[in-house]
Design an enzyme around this catalytic site. Sequence first.
Site: not given
Ligand SMILES: NC(=O)c1ccc[n+]([C@@H]2O[C@H](COP(=O)([O-])OP(=O)(O)OC[C@H]3O[C@@H](n4cnc5c(N)ncnc54)[C@H](O)[C@@H]3O)[C@@H](O)[C@H]2O)c1
Length: 390
Positions: A127, A132, A234
Amino acid sequence: MIVGVPKESYPGERRVALVPGVLASLAKAGLQVVVETGAGESAGYPDSEYLDKGAKVASREEIFATADIIVQVLCYGSNDKTGRSDLALLRSGQALVGFLRPLGTAETLQEIARTGATAFSVELMPRTTRAQSMDALSSMATICGYKAVVMAADTLPRIFPMLTTAAGTITPGRVLIIGAGVAGLQAIATARRLGAVASAYDMRPAAKEQVQSLGGRFVELPIEAKDAQDARGYATAQGEEFYRKQRELLGEAVAANDVVITAAVIPGKTSPILVTKEMVARMAPGSVIVDLAAERGGNCELTRGGEIAVEHGVTIIGAFNLASAVPYHASQMYAKNVTAFLLNLVKDGQPQINEADEIHRETLLTRGGEIVNARVREFFGLPALAAKGA
Ligand SMILES: NC(=O)c1ccc[n+]([C@@H]2O[C@H](COP(=O)([O-])OP(=O)(O)OC[C@H]3O[C@@H](n4cnc5c(N)ncnc54)[C@H](O)[C@@H]3O)[C@@H](O)[C@H]2O)c1
């Protein structure tokens, strides 16, 4: 160098790994694309469009026999229904790119490794800013977040926007999103566009600002997760006591909403139960839950994986593989991600794995008959591989 695109074989899968629009940039890098007959048809890309852009159309056997690189959406691993039949078609040294479920089961990964294929898992994409454009997980999560809201809106016996009409005033729909990652954030944006009042909760404090920037209200709970996110961004798994408190505190918010979209997942783990059957029973009849974590066990206790259930008058949608339900744009985004990955992998018309490139290193899953990914080996408790040349 030939890139082969087999037709997806997972039951009901409608996506295709490459769309005609990316063929020109692949050709410029010396990559000739061969697609299986009808591979793009159910996504809205007929063979004629591939042919117009310079691709060849061939049989599945021919593709596996001639391609240097096979690109799929669901490879064996993530395709646990029909994917195994591809193993006999893979050749030693052939590159394979796609969703491989790298934290699924070690046995499945060993089976892939034994073919001798050099497999790259898109789920393991780092990430970073540089990666990206190759982040297929984010692309598919974007599609799922959108589709979840559209499905909920279609199922709910109410409309989303507030209306003031001669026939009276209609109050806006209320949508709660639990888990504000990429899918959850897209769900907030979509719910708002349809006129609903959207609120969201996430255990990562960093999510608050993102929710608010989309016009959503952030639901604050008086509990704090321990080391809520890892270095990759994550969420980390929490203890059962934390989840118990979450459920207790989320009850009011769940009961106050017409739609609840759950998207709280932890990589490689079963999803935490955040909506219990008691919480469902407190929702108004006609309410809708869309459980985007259904494939990983679900965030709602009453979710039936791959099915739509009605309990206490509440419809609980536990759909699997939702991205496939928007195949045109899901394929377009995936194809862009895979193309960016291939252009970074191929130099002078040949795939050249450079261990110093973290995109190559972190996505490389199997090579030379072995599971070679350090993170995956550690996850499954496999001994670390000896350093090269040792
Ligand atoms: N290139 C990058 O830098 C990049 C790319 C993609 C995502 N991200 C970031 O990574 C983070 C995670 O995104 P994702 O879509 O991959 O997540 P994910 O699909 O792994 O998880 C979904 C969401 O569920 C939440 N979660 C897990 N357990 C929980 C609980 N018990 N209660 C409440 N919430 C809970 C997590 O915090 C996450 O936000 C985000 O901040 C996203 O913006 C960054």
